[in-house]
Write an enzyme that holds these catalytic residues in place. Sequence first.
Site, PDB file in Angstrom:
ATOM      1  N   THR A  31       0.830  -1.212   0.000  1.00 61.85           N
ATOM      2  CA  THR A  31       0.000   0.000   0.000  1.00 61.85           C
ATOM      3  C   THR A  31       0.864   1.262   0.000  1.00 61.85           C
ATOM      4  O   THR A  31       0.650   2.182  -0.786  1.00 61.85           O
ATOM      5  CB  THR A  31      -0.910  -0.007   1.253  1.00 61.85           C
ATOM      6  OG1 THR A  31      -1.615  -1.245   1.282  1.00 61.85           O
ATOM      7  CG2 THR A  31      -1.888   1.140   1.245  1.00 61.85           C
ATOM      8  N   LYS A 121       6.453   0.915  12.574  1.00 60.31           N
ATOM      9  CA  LYS A 121       6.359   1.287  13.996  1.00 60.31           C
ATOM     10  C   LYS A 121       6.653   0.114  14.909  1.00 60.31           C
ATOM     11  O   LYS A 121       7.275   0.265  15.953  1.00 60.31           O
ATOM     12  CB  LYS A 121       4.989   1.882  14.306  1.00 60.31           C
ATOM     13  CG  LYS A 121       3.846   0.890  14.188  1.00 60.31           C
ATOM     14  CD  LYS A 121       2.622   1.493  13.591  1.00 60.31           C
ATOM     15  CE  LYS A 121       2.721   1.500  12.074  1.00 60.31           C
ATOM     16  NZ  LYS A 121       1.464   1.714  11.382  1.00 60.31           N
ATOM     17  N   GLU A 145       9.686   8.911  10.044  1.00 58.92           N
ATOM     18  CA  GLU A 145       8.550   9.831  10.226  1.00 58.92           C
ATOM     19  C   GLU A 145       7.200   9.132  10.052  1.00 58.92           C
ATOM     20  O   GLU A 145       6.252   9.381  10.791  1.00 58.92           O
ATOM     21  CB  GLU A 145       8.659  10.985   9.215  1.00 58.92           C
ATOM     22  CG  GLU A 145       7.554  12.011   9.304  1.00 58.92           C
ATOM     23  CD  GLU A 145       7.559  12.750  10.635  1.00 58.92           C
ATOM     24  OE1 GLU A 145       8.496  13.515  10.895  1.00 58.92           O
ATOM     25  OE2 GLU A 145       6.617  12.550  11.433  1.00 58.92           O
ATOM     26  N   GLY A 150       1.171   8.435  10.261  1.00 61.32           N
ATOM     27  CA  GLY A 150       1.147   8.553   8.800  1.00 61.32           C
ATOM     28  C   GLY A 150       1.712   9.847   8.250  1.00 61.32           C
ATOM     29  O   GLY A 150       2.897  10.125   8.384  1.00 61.32           O
ATOM     30  N   ILE A 152       1.241  12.892   9.138  1.00 53.39           N
ATOM     31  CA  ILE A 152       1.402  14.049  10.038  1.00 53.39           C
ATOM     32  C   ILE A 152       2.852  14.183  10.479  1.00 53.39           C
ATOM     33  O   ILE A 152       3.415  13.241  11.036  1.00 53.39           O
ATOM     34  CB  ILE A 152       0.514  13.897  11.301  1.00 53.39           C
ATOM     35  CG1 ILE A 152      -0.929  13.622  10.911  1.00 53.39           C
ATOM     36  CG2 ILE A 152       0.609  15.140  12.169  1.00 53.39           C
ATOM     37  CD1 ILE A 152      -1.831  13.284  12.092  1.00 53.39           C
ATOM     38  N   GLY A 203     -11.476  -1.218   4.286  1.00 51.91           N
ATOM     39  CA  GLY A 203     -10.020  -1.322   4.251  1.00 51.91           C
ATOM     40  C   GLY A 203      -9.317  -0.556   5.357  1.00 51.91           C
ATOM     41  O   GLY A 203      -8.092  -0.448   5.383  1.00 51.91           O
ATOM     42  N   LYS A 221       3.378   3.366  18.752  1.00 50.95           N
ATOM     43  CA  LYS A 221       3.593   4.782  18.410  1.00 50.95           C
ATOM     44  C   LYS A 221       3.855   5.602  19.679  1.00 50.95           C
ATOM     45  O   LYS A 221       4.696   6.509  19.677  1.00 50.95           O
ATOM     46  CB  LYS A 221       2.374   5.320  17.670  1.00 50.95           C
ATOM     47  CG  LYS A 221       2.199   4.677  16.298  1.00 50.95           C
ATOM     48  CD  LYS A 221       0.816   4.957  15.744  1.00 50.95           C
ATOM     49  CE  LYS A 221       0.627   4.303  14.387  1.00 50.95           C
ATOM     50  NZ  LYS A 221      -0.769   4.347  13.930  1.00 50.95           N
ATOM     51  N   GLY A 318      -2.987   5.425   5.122  1.00 43.95           N
ATOM     52  CA  GLY A 318      -3.316   5.497   3.698  1.00 43.95           C
ATOM     53  C   GLY A 318      -2.038   5.527   2.878  1.00 43.95           C
ATOM     54  O   GLY A 318      -1.033   6.114   3.310  1.00 43.95           O
TER      55      GLY A 318
END
Length: 442
Positions: A31, A121, A145, A150, A152, A203, A221, A318
């Site tokens: 993905t 992560k 990062e 994701g 941000i 999904g 995280k 995403g």
Amino acid sequence: MWDGGGDRSARLGAVSSPLASVKVAVLGPGTVGSEVVRLLTQQADDLAARVGAPLEIIGVYVRDTSKDRGPHLPPALLTSDASALVSQADVVVELMGGIEPARTLILEAIAGGASVVTANKALVAAHGPELYEAADAANVDLYFEAAVAGAIPLVRPVRESLAGDHITRILGIVNGTTNYILDEMTRRGLDYDVALKQAQDLGYAEADPTADVEGHDAAAKAAILASLAFHQRVALDDVYCEGISAITSDDVIAARETRQVIKLLAIAERTGGGVTVRVHPALVGEDHPLAGVHGAFNAVFIEAESAGGLMFYGQGAGGTPTASAVLGDIVSVARHKATGGKGPLESNYAVHEVLPIDAALTRYCIRMAVEDRPGVLASVAAVFEKHGVGIEIVRQVPGQTHAGLILSTYAAPERDLRATVEGLRASDAVAEVKSVLRIEGE
Ligand code: NAP
């Protein structure tokens, strides 16, 4: 098929001598990885200008080279020989996920002089110290990062922008799947199972949703953020973790009646001489900004002594949003390869004790069924008094065989709040403690 790359001795130690190109290997075109390859290809000219040298994708590691990977992944780039690929790269981008073979390949890449970008992560939370030490010893970069929230930007602000400040608290929604489920329960009145199924169909949730709904993903995280924020190693085992699978529609309705919503929060804070790191569902007021974080979005508040309060909001997952964060890291580490420089080392000089959740200061909202007879309120209040916990709000709600009672406490140490709940469970006045939720975000 990938041809094995060129002379790698010319690239090792190339930090001080500009490169003709920066050779990039991608592991795992799923993905996120497929979007990274697409963006590296489509934005090649801009990226070359930003890096100071072209980024050349020398190969993409897959298990099955015969599988069609779409128009942005020409078969010529695919290889199933990961070790050979990483040994030829200046920058290795690990997007497979999981612990092995990701860990071994990253260590191989580092030992061979490549800088590493990863979104993994689970790996960073479980093996961060080992990876940092290897990267420091090899004088290469380790950037991650995309491993937290994701798209941000959060790792870089905490690790670099706030390096001169003292972060006192991080509080936020760092798992989009659970936020989606809780949001559907809150806004559409869905039951947990229905909302989970919907998340799977769209999904947002895996077929096996355990890592998300039991809070493990958010805990990884939280461990990463706490380690960066407090300049010390916080292991995954140090993070108290409670998921959302026990949250019921009754909890959501009771929250609404008190103008609150339920969110899965990750909280890392300096507390009583140490730090506590925890993930659990919590009530936040309807007018709190976190209550307005809908769907699969993430949002994180950071409180720092000099900066004050900061808020970060955006898409926490995403393919394309996460690829944005990965690309940012690739540009940074590639710049160092092309024109010199190096990113931050691990900062782990601090020695705050990582305390169990018992030491955390929080508030409880306790929903229970009590006997419908005189003197019950006094008996209940006596339990709170015994444990030194103050009651802020009491609401009585009608019940069928018992009266319903909802109590919110003042802030108290978690250990005292837990003892209070145990006392209530043992009390003759209490028929059942139906739910206990912490109240946060005030
Ligand atoms: P994904 O869609 O499952 O893709 C993983 C890719 O890695 C696939 O191409 C898979 O190959 C390959 N792969 C997995 N195990 C492998 C192995 N042992 N050997 C070779 N190839 C292997 O995963 P993703 O969602 O892109 O996530 C990748 C990483 O990004 C994970 O660490 C994840 O935690 C992180 N991340 C993801 C998101 C997100 O929104 N998806 C957000 C933030 C961070 P096959 O195609 O052959 O199965």
